[in-house]
Design a protein around this motif. Structure first.
Motif, PDB file in Angstrom:
ATOM      1  N   ILE A  44       1.017  -1.406  -0.023  1.00 16.57           N
ATOM      2  CA  ILE A  44      -0.009  -0.004  -0.080  1.00 16.57           C
ATOM      3  C   ILE A  44       0.821   1.131   0.003  1.00 16.57           C
ATOM      4  O   ILE A  44       0.664   2.077  -0.701  1.00 16.57           O
ATOM      5  N   ALA A  48       1.051   4.044  -2.988  1.00 17.85           N
ATOM      6  CA  ALA A  48       0.639   5.503  -2.672  1.00 17.85           C
ATOM      7  C   ALA A  48       1.928   6.492  -2.990  1.00 17.85           C
ATOM      8  O   ALA A  48       1.702   7.381  -3.651  1.00 17.85           O
ATOM      9  N   ILE A  70      -4.357  10.413  -5.332  1.00 14.77           N
ATOM     10  CA  ILE A  70      -4.043   9.185  -4.561  1.00 14.77           C
ATOM     11  C   ILE A  70      -5.641   8.204  -4.358  1.00 14.77           C
ATOM     12  O   ILE A  70      -5.513   7.162  -4.684  1.00 14.77           O
ATOM     13  N   ILE A  71      -6.733   9.245  -3.991  1.00 19.48           N
ATOM     14  CA  ILE A  71      -7.934   8.347  -3.935  1.00 19.48           C
ATOM     15  C   ILE A  71      -8.249   7.807  -5.226  1.00 19.48           C
ATOM     16  O   ILE A  71      -8.613   6.523  -5.198  1.00 19.48           O
ATOM     17  N   GLU A  73      -6.508   6.858  -7.708  1.00 21.57           N
ATOM     18  CA  GLU A  73      -5.719   5.806  -8.501  1.00 21.57           C
ATOM     19  C   GLU A  73      -5.651   4.689  -7.640  1.00 21.57           C
ATOM     20  O   GLU A  73      -5.658   3.493  -7.798  1.00 21.57           O
ATOM     21  N   MET A  74      -6.068   4.813  -6.185  1.00 15.32           N
ATOM     22  CA  MET A  74      -5.993   3.620  -5.286  1.00 15.32           C
ATOM     23  C   MET A  74      -7.328   2.986  -5.378  1.00 15.32           C
ATOM     24  O   MET A  74      -7.337   1.891  -4.597  1.00 15.32           O
ATOM     25  N   GLN A  75      -8.196   3.505  -5.983  1.00 16.07           N
ATOM     26  CA  GLN A  75      -9.624   2.612  -5.827  1.00 16.07           C
ATOM     27  C   GLN A  75      -9.240   1.378  -6.733  1.00 16.07           C
ATOM     28  O   GLN A  75     -10.214   0.560  -6.552  1.00 16.07           O
ATOM     29  N   PHE A  79      -7.966  -3.858  -1.408  1.00 19.31           N
ATOM     30  CA  PHE A  79      -7.854  -3.645  -0.069  1.00 19.31           C
ATOM     31  C   PHE A  79      -8.357  -4.721   0.774  1.00 19.31           C
ATOM     32  O   PHE A  79      -8.608  -4.463   1.957  1.00 19.31           O
ATOM     33  N   SER A  85      -8.478   1.776   3.607  1.00 16.53           N
ATOM     34  CA  SER A  85      -9.237   2.049   2.063  1.00 16.53           C
ATOM     35  C   SER A  85      -8.338   3.204   1.453  1.00 16.53           C
ATOM     36  O   SER A  85      -7.519   3.798   2.156  1.00 16.53           O
ATOM     37  N   GLU A  86      -8.712   3.571   0.064  1.00 16.81           N
ATOM     38  CA  GLU A  86      -8.148   4.534  -0.588  1.00 16.81           C
ATOM     39  C   GLU A  86      -7.970   6.053   0.100  1.00 16.81           C
ATOM     40  O   GLU A  86      -7.193   6.848   0.137  1.00 16.81           O
ATOM     41  N   ALA A  90      -5.216   8.193   1.529  1.00 13.02           N
ATOM     42  CA  ALA A  90      -4.978   9.403   1.237  1.00 13.02           C
ATOM     43  C   ALA A  90      -4.821  10.356   2.197  1.00 13.02           C
ATOM     44  O   ALA A  90      -4.179  11.307   2.116  1.00 13.02           O
TER      45      ALA A  90
END
Length: 109
Positions: A44, A48, A70-71, A73-75, A79, A85-86, A90
């Motif tokens: 993770i 990030a 970050i939110i 692209e991390m979706q 997880f 979570s994203e 973030a």
């Protein structure tokens, strides 16, 4: 009338890769301390930091835009093996960066 919160602008990146390494270490440490240390925390933090470095290399200095990137692209990140979570990731990145700038993040100050 409520005044909008002014944007927070990071100093221009002189060495985004080094910033990313620093962020990865600090985010990994935060993830391990917040709940339980998990192997997925390394992945993770690495992902990030990759997003952060790419954004900084593209001259993104606005903290809000970095958080949204970050939110967003991390979706796509899985997880399912994590407590996080994203959004949590973030927000943690934002807190780490604010702390490094000496900006008090309590109570909207």
């Amino acid at each position: 009338m409520v005044e909008p919160i002014p944007p927070i602008t990071l100093p221009a990146a002189t060495n985004p890769v080094q910033e990313g390494e620093w962020l990865q270490r600090n985010l990994h440490k935060w993830l391990d301390q917040e709940f339980l240390p998990e192997a997925i925390n390394h992945t993770i933090a690495q992902r990030a930091a990759q997003i952060y470095v790419r954004q900084r290399m593209e001259d993104e200095n606005d903290l809000g835009s970095l958080v949204l990137a970050i939110i967003s692209e991390m979706q796509a990140f899985d997880f399912s093996q994590s407590f996080y979570s994203e959004f949590a990731v973030a927000n943690a990145v934002s807190d780490i960066l604010l702390d490094s700038l000496g900006i008090d993040r309590c109570c909207g100050q």
